[in-house]
Design a protein around this motif. Structure first.
Motif, short mmCIF file in Angstrom:
data_model
loop_
_atom_site.label_atom_id
_atom_site.label_comp_id
_atom_site.label_asym_id
_atom_site.label_seq_id
_atom_site.Cartn_x
_atom_site.Cartn_y
_atom_site.Cartn_z
N CYS A 144 35.90 46.96 48.10
CA CYS A 144 36.42 48.26 47.64
C CYS A 144 37.06 49.03 48.78
CB CYS A 144 35.30 49.06 47.01
SG CYS A 144 33.86 49.30 48.09
N VAL A 145 36.48 48.94 49.96
CA VAL A 145 37.00 49.68 51.12
C VAL A 145 38.33 49.10 51.57
CG1 VAL A 145 36.48 50.44 53.46
CG2 VAL A 145 34.65 50.23 51.79
N LEU A 146 38.47 47.80 51.47
CA LEU A 146 39.73 47.17 51.83
C LEU A 146 40.85 47.59 50.88
CD1 LEU A 146 38.58 43.53 52.67
CD2 LEU A 146 39.36 45.27 54.28
N GLU A 190 41.45 48.17 40.70
CA GLU A 190 41.41 46.87 41.38
C GLU A 190 40.09 46.70 42.14
OE1 GLU A 190 44.92 46.22 43.79
OE2 GLU A 190 46.19 46.82 42.14
N SER A 191 39.61 47.77 42.75
CA SER A 191 38.35 47.70 43.47
C SER A 191 37.20 47.36 42.53
CB SER A 191 38.05 49.03 44.16
OG SER A 191 39.00 49.31 45.15
N ALA A 192 37.21 48.00 41.37
CA ALA A 192 36.14 47.75 40.40
C ALA A 192 36.15 46.29 39.96
CB ALA A 192 36.29 48.68 39.21
N LEU A 193 37.35 45.74 39.76
CA LEU A 193 37.46 44.34 39.36
C LEU A 193 37.05 43.40 40.49
CD1 LEU A 193 40.83 44.38 37.39
CD2 LEU A 193 38.54 44.05 36.44
N ALA A 194 37.38 43.80 41.72
CA ALA A 194 37.13 42.92 42.87
C ALA A 194 35.68 42.96 43.33
CB ALA A 194 38.04 43.32 44.02
N CYS A 195 34.96 44.01 43.00
CA CYS A 195 33.59 44.14 43.48
C CYS A 195 32.73 42.99 42.96
CB CYS A 195 33.01 45.48 43.01
SG CYS A 195 31.27 45.65 43.44
N PRO A 196 32.17 42.20 43.84
CA PRO A 196 31.40 41.04 43.41
C PRO A 196 30.08 41.40 42.73
CG PRO A 196 31.24 41.29 45.79
CD PRO A 196 32.24 42.30 45.31
N ALA A 197 29.65 42.64 42.90
CA ALA A 197 28.38 43.07 42.33
C ALA A 197 28.56 43.94 41.08
CB ALA A 197 27.59 43.85 43.38
N SER A 198 29.81 44.15 40.67
CA SER A 198 30.09 45.04 39.54
C SER A 198 29.39 46.38 39.72
CB SER A 198 29.67 44.40 38.21
OG SER A 198 30.37 43.21 38.00
N ALA A 199 29.48 46.91 40.92
CA ALA A 199 28.77 48.15 41.25
C ALA A 199 29.64 49.39 41.09
CB ALA A 199 28.24 48.07 42.68
N ILE A 200 30.91 49.19 40.77
CA ILE A 200 31.83 50.33 40.64
C ILE A 200 32.16 50.51 39.16
CG2 ILE A 200 34.12 51.22 41.22
CD1 ILE A 200 33.99 49.41 43.73
#
Ligand code: SF4
Length: 65
Positions: free
Chosen positions: A16-18, A50-60
């Motif tokens: 998400c930070v990236l 995009e961050s929400a989709l990319a987060c491997p933990a579905s934490a967003i």
């Protein structure tokens, strides 16, 4: 847009930070996500999705409003 992050789920992957560094940061000590902006401007919305989709933990979680 309303963003929430589930800190206990975060695995400090930093995706998400990236993708959206103006909205997400990571804690110095353990890399857990820090939400910088709960309701970011429209220019950030695509990056946040995009961050929400990319987060491997579905934490967003993103609520479109
Ligand atoms: S991408 Fe997900 S798991 Fe990685 S730091 Fe961000 S919220 Fe945490």
């Amino acid at each position: 847009m309303k963003i929430t992050v589930d800190e206990p789920k975060c695995v400090a992957a930093g995706q998400c930070v990236l993708i959206a560094p103006d909205v997400f940061d990571q804690r110095e000590e353990d890399g857990i996500v820090v939400l910088l902006a709960e309701d970011p401007g429209a220019d950030q919305h695509q990056a946040v999705r995009e961050s929400a989709l990319a987060c491997p933990a579905s934490a967003i979680h993103v609520a479109e409003q």
